[in-house]
Design an enzyme around this catalytic site. Sequence first.
Site, PDB file in Angstrom:
ATOM      1  N   THR A 267       5.527   2.939  -2.374  1.00 26.63           N
ATOM      2  CA  THR A 267       4.106   2.772  -1.766  1.00 26.63           C
ATOM      3  C   THR A 267       3.501   1.364  -2.240  1.00 26.63           C
ATOM      4  OG1 THR A 267       2.895   4.173  -3.256  1.00 26.63           O
ATOM      5  CG2 THR A 267       3.885   5.177  -1.404  1.00 26.63           C
ATOM      6  N   THR A 268       4.094   0.637  -3.164  1.00 26.10           N
ATOM      7  CA  THR A 268       3.720  -0.824  -3.574  1.00 26.10           C
ATOM      8  C   THR A 268       4.786  -1.723  -3.451  1.00 26.10           C
ATOM      9  OG1 THR A 268       4.489  -0.276  -5.886  1.00 26.10           O
ATOM     10  CG2 THR A 268       2.031   0.379  -5.279  1.00 26.10           C
TER      11      THR A 268
ATOM     12  N   HIS B 206      -2.738  -2.207 -11.488  1.00 27.35           N
ATOM     13  CA  HIS B 206      -2.804  -1.673 -10.230  1.00 27.35           C
ATOM     14  C   HIS B 206      -2.905  -0.020 -10.303  1.00 27.35           C
ATOM     15  CE1 HIS B 206      -1.591  -5.331  -8.156  1.00 27.35           C
ATOM     16  NE2 HIS B 206      -0.423  -5.274  -9.180  1.00 27.35           N
TER      17      HIS B 206
ATOM     18  N   HIS C  32       2.717   8.187 -12.233  1.00 32.94           N
ATOM     19  CA  HIS C  32       1.589   7.203 -12.114  1.00 32.94           C
ATOM     20  C   HIS C  32       0.899   8.023 -11.059  1.00 32.94           C
ATOM     21  CE1 HIS C  32       4.420   5.590  -8.987  1.00 32.94           C
ATOM     22  NE2 HIS C  32       3.277   5.689  -8.252  1.00 32.94           N
TER      23      HIS C  32
ATOM     24  N   GLU D 227      -2.775   8.944  -1.478  1.00 34.60           N
ATOM     25  CA  GLU D 227      -2.047   8.144  -0.438  1.00 34.60           C
ATOM     26  C   GLU D 227      -1.482   8.734   0.820  1.00 34.60           C
ATOM     27  OE1 GLU D 227      -0.636   4.139  -2.339  1.00 34.60           O
ATOM     28  OE2 GLU D 227       0.978   5.747  -2.966  1.00 34.60           O
TER      29      GLU D 227
END
Length: 307
Positions: free
Chosen positions: A225-226, A90, A117, A129
């Site tokens: 956010t995941t 991802h 990340h 994002e």
Amino acid sequence: MQPLILPVLLASLWTVCTRAGDWCYQSQFTCDHQCNGPDKWNHANSNCGGKYQSPINIVTRKTLTDERLTPFQFNNYQQIFRGTIKNNGHTVVVGVPHLSTISGGGLPSTYKAVQFHLHWGKNGGPGSEHTIDGEQYPMELHIVHMKSQYNDLTTALADQEGVAVLGFFYEKSNSANRKYDPIINSLRSIKATNTNTSLLSISLTQLIPSEQNLTAYYRYKGSLTTPGCTEAVIWTLFENPIPLSMDQLRVFSELKFHDGNPMVETFRPVQPLNGRQVFRSGSAVILASSALLIATIATALGLSQPN
């Protein structure tokens, strides 16, 4: 009744096409790769349908100054370490020794770094994002921290203020940012999902703007956010972006998802604020006010000049 057959058949095919188990980014979704895209993440984890989700679009004119948002204290951010960088299918993620901490900045506690990340677009295109007044930057860095008393993120996420993430935007530069060479050079070795490689000596300090350029930032409470999208994150987003050249940005798009397709547009779309207030550091407002004051003085001087 016959005219109804085609619409029903198409609807059933769409249902089959969109049925999925794992979550994915919109750029990954095809009928050959059936997965839960961002609008279906709540199917992968119900928390993703929560009220206080991230990322968001920050409308600067609606932010409020919070004088408690003072400069951060960065401790051991200059510490050199040799980590492992991994393509997890991802994103790329780097684990950080729990020696680097942040405090101050309006945080309720001291938080220690766990990992960092990134999220990016396609070949240097829009990919952050969070957005600022609707502007999407090419890439976004997240340095994830947890309260210093916790030993793992799972435990920290059970605390509504257990995690603090520092977010940094990137901008396109005409020249390469040599401080990023250890990361950029390592990406060529981890193009395939679930591959990793040793990272040359690096520090968190070299990845972000200098400390004196980290006083202007935004603050709000949100989520990961995941999936699982846990709403336990204190978000800090810094105004000053990090420069990378187009060539450096493009290297991220050479990574591969697990199906071998390019790992591009790895961002979740912005989520509704749902009544949340976004705050701005006093330093950011002072900077803005100073600029306004200078402009006002310049205008006044201009008006006072004889014709």
